[in-house]
Design a protein around this motif. Structure first.
Motif, mmCIF file in Angstrom:
data_model
loop_
_atom_site.group_PDB
_atom_site.id
_atom_site.type_symbol
_atom_site.label_atom_id
_atom_site.label_comp_id
_atom_site.label_asym_id
_atom_site.label_seq_id
_atom_site.Cartn_x
_atom_site.Cartn_y
_atom_site.Cartn_z
ATOM 1 N N LEU A 1 0.830 -1.204 0.000
ATOM 2 C CA LEU A 1 0.000 0.000 0.000
ATOM 3 C C LEU A 1 0.861 1.250 0.000
ATOM 4 C CD1 LEU A 1 -2.539 -1.151 2.731
ATOM 5 C CD2 LEU A 1 -2.926 -1.134 0.260
ATOM 6 N N GLU A 2 0.383 2.281 -0.697
ATOM 7 C CA GLU A 2 1.101 3.563 -0.721
ATOM 8 C C GLU A 2 0.094 4.690 -0.883
ATOM 9 O OE1 GLU A 2 4.575 5.827 -3.360
ATOM 10 O OE2 GLU A 2 4.460 3.647 -3.338
ATOM 11 N N ARG A 3 0.287 5.754 -0.130
ATOM 12 C CA ARG A 3 -0.592 6.918 -0.243
ATOM 13 C C ARG A 3 -0.032 7.865 -1.302
ATOM 14 N NH1 ARG A 3 -2.602 9.098 5.537
ATOM 15 N NH2 ARG A 3 -3.912 10.281 4.096
ATOM 16 N N PRO A 4 -0.812 8.213 -2.307
ATOM 17 C CA PRO A 4 -0.321 9.115 -3.361
ATOM 18 C C PRO A 4 -0.119 10.521 -2.837
ATOM 19 C CG PRO A 4 -2.656 8.656 -3.658
ATOM 20 C CD PRO A 4 -2.185 7.771 -2.549
ATOM 21 N N VAL A 5 0.836 11.218 -3.421
ATOM 22 C CA VAL A 5 1.125 12.605 -3.050
ATOM 23 C C VAL A 5 1.071 13.471 -4.295
ATOM 24 C CG1 VAL A 5 2.535 11.968 -1.059
ATOM 25 C CG2 VAL A 5 3.611 12.202 -3.291
ATOM 26 N N SER A 6 1.159 14.779 -4.098
ATOM 27 C CA SER A 6 1.119 15.748 -5.191
ATOM 28 C C SER A 6 -0.146 15.530 -6.019
ATOM 29 C CB SER A 6 2.377 15.635 -6.054
ATOM 30 O OG SER A 6 2.415 16.644 -7.035
ATOM 31 N N LEU B 1 5.586 1.668 -4.792
ATOM 32 C CA LEU B 1 4.999 0.424 -4.270
ATOM 33 C C LEU B 1 6.073 -0.627 -3.992
ATOM 34 C CD1 LEU B 1 1.875 0.258 -6.633
ATOM 35 C CD2 LEU B 1 1.852 0.726 -4.176
ATOM 36 N N ASN B 2 7.102 -0.220 -3.272
ATOM 37 C CA ASN B 2 8.215 -1.144 -2.991
ATOM 38 C C ASN B 2 8.519 -1.268 -1.502
ATOM 39 O OD1 ASN B 2 9.326 1.366 -2.501
ATOM 40 N ND2 ASN B 2 11.227 0.962 -3.593
ATOM 41 N N GLN B 3 7.594 -0.782 -0.648
ATOM 42 C CA GLN B 3 7.808 -0.845 0.788
ATOM 43 C C GLN B 3 6.630 -1.533 1.478
ATOM 44 O OE1 GLN B 3 10.627 0.348 2.252
ATOM 45 N NE2 GLN B 3 11.478 1.265 0.398
ATOM 46 N N ALA B 4 6.924 -2.312 2.505
ATOM 47 C CA ALA B 4 5.883 -2.946 3.305
ATOM 48 C C ALA B 4 6.303 -2.911 4.767
ATOM 49 C CB ALA B 4 5.642 -4.382 2.855
ATOM 50 N N LEU C 1 13.443 -9.117 20.866
ATOM 51 C CA LEU C 1 13.115 -7.728 20.561
ATOM 52 C C LEU C 1 12.045 -7.717 19.479
ATOM 53 C CD1 LEU C 1 16.650 -6.040 20.423
ATOM 54 C CD2 LEU C 1 14.873 -5.622 22.133
ATOM 55 N N ARG C 2 11.143 -6.756 19.563
ATOM 56 C CA ARG C 2 10.050 -6.663 18.581
ATOM 57 C C ARG C 2 10.070 -5.257 17.988
ATOM 58 N NH1 ARG C 2 4.094 -6.006 18.993
ATOM 59 N NH2 ARG C 2 3.140 -7.254 17.337
ATOM 60 N N ILE C 3 10.320 -5.200 16.674
ATOM 61 C CA ILE C 3 10.523 -3.917 15.996
ATOM 62 C C ILE C 3 9.552 -3.796 14.822
ATOM 63 C CG2 ILE C 3 12.276 -2.348 15.088
ATOM 64 C CD1 ILE C 3 13.122 -3.582 17.709
ATOM 65 N N ARG C 4 8.929 -2.630 14.700
ATOM 66 C CA ARG C 4 8.094 -2.326 13.532
ATOM 67 C C ARG C 4 9.002 -1.694 12.486
ATOM 68 N NH1 ARG C 4 3.122 -3.656 11.228
ATOM 69 N NH2 ARG C 4 2.119 -1.850 10.283
ATOM 70 N N VAL C 5 9.119 -2.341 11.320
ATOM 71 C CA VAL C 5 10.108 -1.925 10.323
ATOM 72 C C VAL C 5 9.454 -1.813 8.942
ATOM 73 C CG1 VAL C 5 12.324 -2.461 9.251
ATOM 74 C CG2 VAL C 5 11.914 -3.120 11.609
ATOM 75 N N GLN C 6 9.849 -0.780 8.211
ATOM 76 C CA GLN C 6 9.454 -0.645 6.812
ATOM 77 C C GLN C 6 10.525 -1.320 5.963
ATOM 78 O OE1 GLN C 6 9.461 3.228 4.394
ATOM 79 N NE2 GLN C 6 7.305 3.016 4.956
ATOM 80 N N VAL C 7 10.129 -2.364 5.244
ATOM 81 C CA VAL C 7 11.070 -3.227 4.535
ATOM 82 C C VAL C 7 11.016 -2.964 3.036
ATOM 83 C CG1 VAL C 7 11.690 -5.627 4.048
ATOM 84 C CG2 VAL C 7 10.849 -5.000 6.312
ATOM 85 N N ASP C 8 12.168 -2.929 2.400
ATOM 86 C CA ASP C 8 12.272 -2.809 0.945
ATOM 87 C C ASP C 8 12.006 -4.188 0.345
ATOM 88 O OD1 ASP C 8 12.891 -2.490 -1.713
ATOM 89 O OD2 ASP C 8 14.858 -1.604 -1.381
#
Length: 248
Positions: free
Chosen positions: A114-119, A128-131, A176-183
């Motif tokens: 998912l990605e929120r559009p800008v501009s 659309l390369n991050q989760a 450890l528990r980490i919330r991460v944005q992954v490529d």
């Protein structure tokens, strides 16, 4: 041959626009009214674009029917196919839009990016390369069970969004528990290698991704399953079956 515009996807239309020759008979540049623009900007602020990561085309009707139930949208949502497995989601309420933060989401065991559009919100500008994933880091020495070290280790995986400190606010427990944005254009990391005391002694920390959907056990990519993998080199064969380098 004449093409029906309703049968063309966004790539066909983009190619057609690029080949156009603009002349004076097409008219002059017009400015959009400010009020109309304000309404459009507000509508775009409630929009998300998503793509189902599968090399097979999903059943669009089934996807549109199911995803609203999964997300439990209260105020309604309009879903429109864009191209291939890409869809636009237009929410009617800011609260419902927060469903995006609950990712990862899946459809038919395939990850939805998912990605929120800008501009202006052009589809071509979306990557659309991050989760986002909650990642558990196991086999962490007690010395390293701190918020700061958790953020450092999470940075080895991707962009750190949050370090879970539990009810006490401290990193205590088995992992450890980490919330991460992954490529997701790269293979998932399986473990971290850390030299804690800078004495060339390597500590291996194992990663476990929560709610990880079906992915490829041959190359560890999440944009396809093992059966869809195009990797030419196969793993060793044991008892007539291929042994994959990555597992559950």
């Amino acid at each position: 041959m004449r093409h029906c515009m309703f049968c063309m996807d966004s790539e066909d239309i983009a190619s057609l626009c690029a080949s156009l020759s603009i002349s004076e008979c097409d008219g002059h540049v017009q400015l959009l009214d400010g009020k109309i623009m304000a309404e459009a900007i507000n509508r775009l602020s409630l929009c998300v674009v998503g793509k189902v990561l599968s090399r097979k085309i999903v059943n669009r009707d089934a996807f549109i029917r199911v995803i609203g139930k999964i997300w439990q949208i209260k105020q309604g949502m309009d879903i429109k196919p864009v191209t291939g497995n890409t869809f636009s989601f237009h929410f009617r309420d800011e609260h419902d839009l927060k469903v995006v933060s609950g990712s990862p989401w899946c459809f038919d065991n395939a990850l939805i990016v998912l990605e929120r559009p800008v501009s202006m919100g052009t589809i071509d500008s979306l990557v659309l390369n991050q989760a986002d994933f909650w990642v558990q880091i196991h086999q962490v020495p007690l010395l390293c069970m701190t918020m700061e070290i958790g953020r450092f280790l999470g940075g080895m995986i991707g962009i750190v969004l949050e370090v879970y400190g539990g009810t006490s606010g401290d990193c205590v427990g088995k992992f450890l528990r980490i919330r991460v944005q992954v490529d997701i254009t790269r293979p998932l990391k399986r473990y971290l290698q850390v030299d804690i005391f800078e004495n060339k002694t390597e500590t291996i920390m194992v990663l476990r991704y929560e709610r990880l959907p079906n992915h490829c056990f041959r190359c560890e990519m999440v944009d396809h399953t093992t059966s869809e993998c195009r990797e030419k080199e196969s793993g060793p064969i044991v008892n007539g079956k291929e042994v994959f380098p990555f597992g559950i």
